[in-house]
Design a protein around this motif. Structure first.
Motif, PDB file in Angstrom:
ATOM      1  N   TRP A  24      29.552 -49.367  54.451  1.00  0.00           N
ATOM      2  CA  TRP A  24      30.036 -50.313  54.099  1.00  0.00           C
ATOM      3  C   TRP A  24      29.413 -51.153  52.936  1.00  0.00           C
ATOM      4  N   GLY A  25      29.774 -51.544  51.917  1.00  0.00           N
ATOM      5  CA  GLY A  25      29.583 -51.751  51.218  1.00  0.00           C
ATOM      6  C   GLY A  25      28.129 -53.232  50.974  1.00  0.00           C
ATOM      7  N   GLN A  26      27.973 -53.577  49.798  1.00  0.00           N
ATOM      8  CA  GLN A  26      26.425 -54.394  49.951  1.00  0.00           C
ATOM      9  C   GLN A  26      26.844 -55.673  50.388  1.00  0.00           C
ATOM     10  N   GLY A  27      27.930 -55.983  49.310  1.00  0.00           N
ATOM     11  CA  GLY A  27      28.779 -57.549  49.611  1.00  0.00           C
ATOM     12  C   GLY A  27      28.869 -58.140  48.105  1.00  0.00           C
ATOM     13  N   THR A  28      30.009 -58.447  48.067  1.00  0.00           N
ATOM     14  CA  THR A  28      29.534 -59.606  46.571  1.00  0.00           C
ATOM     15  C   THR A  28      30.468 -61.092  46.742  1.00  0.00           C
ATOM     16  N   GLN A  29      29.721 -61.985  46.186  1.00  0.00           N
ATOM     17  CA  GLN A  29      30.333 -63.261  46.681  1.00  0.00           C
ATOM     18  C   GLN A  29      31.200 -63.458  45.568  1.00  0.00           C
ATOM     19  N   CYS A  36      35.391 -51.055  44.932  1.00  0.00           N
ATOM     20  CA  CYS A  36      34.400 -50.985  45.647  1.00  0.00           C
ATOM     21  C   CYS A  36      34.782 -49.251  45.306  1.00  0.00           C
ATOM     22  N   VAL A  37      33.692 -48.803  45.259  1.00  0.00           N
ATOM     23  CA  VAL A  37      33.544 -47.277  45.152  1.00  0.00           C
ATOM     24  C   VAL A  37      32.630 -47.070  45.683  1.00  0.00           C
ATOM     25  N   ALA A  38      34.000 -45.762  46.602  1.00  0.00           N
ATOM     26  CA  ALA A  38      33.039 -44.716  47.405  1.00  0.00           C
ATOM     27  C   ALA A  38      31.724 -43.931  46.489  1.00  0.00           C
ATOM     28  N   GLN A  91      25.973 -46.132  49.670  1.00  0.00           N
ATOM     29  CA  GLN A  91      27.537 -45.264  49.661  1.00  0.00           C
ATOM     30  C   GLN A  91      28.419 -45.696  49.034  1.00  0.00           C
ATOM     31  N   LEU A  92      28.571 -47.125  49.441  1.00  0.00           N
ATOM     32  CA  LEU A  92      29.505 -47.970  48.429  1.00  0.00           C
ATOM     33  C   LEU A  92      29.409 -49.038  47.864  1.00  0.00           C
ATOM     34  N   GLN A  93      30.106 -48.897  46.152  1.00  0.00           N
ATOM     35  CA  GLN A  93      29.381 -49.809  45.945  1.00  0.00           C
ATOM     36  C   GLN A  93      30.866 -50.787  45.412  1.00  0.00           C
ATOM     37  N   ALA A  94      30.146 -52.554  45.774  1.00  0.00           N
ATOM     38  CA  ALA A  94      31.390 -53.444  45.259  1.00  0.00           C
ATOM     39  C   ALA A  94      31.108 -53.909  43.763  1.00  0.00           C
ATOM     40  N   SER A  95      32.111 -54.572  43.838  1.00  0.00           N
ATOM     41  CA  SER A  95      31.860 -55.277  42.954  1.00  0.00           C
ATOM     42  C   SER A  95      32.532 -56.003  42.171  1.00  0.00           C
ATOM     43  N   GLY A  96      32.562 -57.043  41.337  1.00  0.00           N
ATOM     44  CA  GLY A  96      33.846 -57.972  40.747  1.00  0.00           C
ATOM     45  C   GLY A  96      33.613 -59.628  41.376  1.00  0.00           C
ATOM     46  N   GLY A  97      33.161 -59.902  42.484  1.00  0.00           N
ATOM     47  CA  GLY A  97      32.984 -61.377  42.892  1.00  0.00           C
ATOM     48  C   GLY A  97      32.112 -62.031  41.616  1.00  0.00           C
ATOM     49  N   GLY A  98      32.301 -63.705  41.578  1.00  0.00           N
ATOM     50  CA  GLY A  98      32.104 -64.722  40.947  1.00  0.00           C
ATOM     51  C   GLY A  98      32.104 -65.968  40.692  1.00  0.00           C
TER      52      GLY A  98
END
Length: 111
Positions: free
Chosen positions: A101-106, A20-22, A1-8
């Motif tokens: 909730w999104g899946q988490g990004t490290q 994070c896109v819903a 439902q939520l997609q998070a990105s951008g970690g690193g």
């Protein structure tokens, strides 16, 4: 439902931008927020933004992080500047109502 990105991985003092896109099935989003968690610790609220653009921040990141949102794209961002080692965590996005909730990004900050 939520997609998070951008970690690193980034050096201390550097910057990252989380997104994070819903999904289209989530409607009437009021509050979008970012949280973070490290092993053995409780998940903590980092920043939140309401539908009118009003934002709140935890003291430890105030002045360094900026939360923003694009309502048309159902997307929330977290611009993280002047990163510190203690910002290392898994970052989660969330929206309300509905408690999605999104899946988490490290995010890992090295010295």
């Amino acid at each position: 439902q939520l997609q998070a990105s951008g970690g690193g991985l980034v050096q201390a003092g550097g910057s990252l931008r989380l997104s994070c896109v819903a999904s289209g099935s989530i409607f009437n989003i009021q509050v979008m927020s970012w949280h973070r968690q490290t092993p053995g610790k409780k998940r903590e609220l980092v920043a939140a933004i309401n539908s009118g653009g009003g934002a709140t921040y935890v003291d430890s990141i105030r002045g360094r992080f900026t939360i923003s949102r694009d309502n048309a794209k159902k997307t929330v961002y977290l611009q993280m500047n002047s990163l510190k080692r203690e910002d290392t965590a898994t970052y989660y996005c969330a929206v309300a109502p509905g408690n999605y909730w999104g899946q988490g990004t490290q995010v890992t900050v090295s010295s």
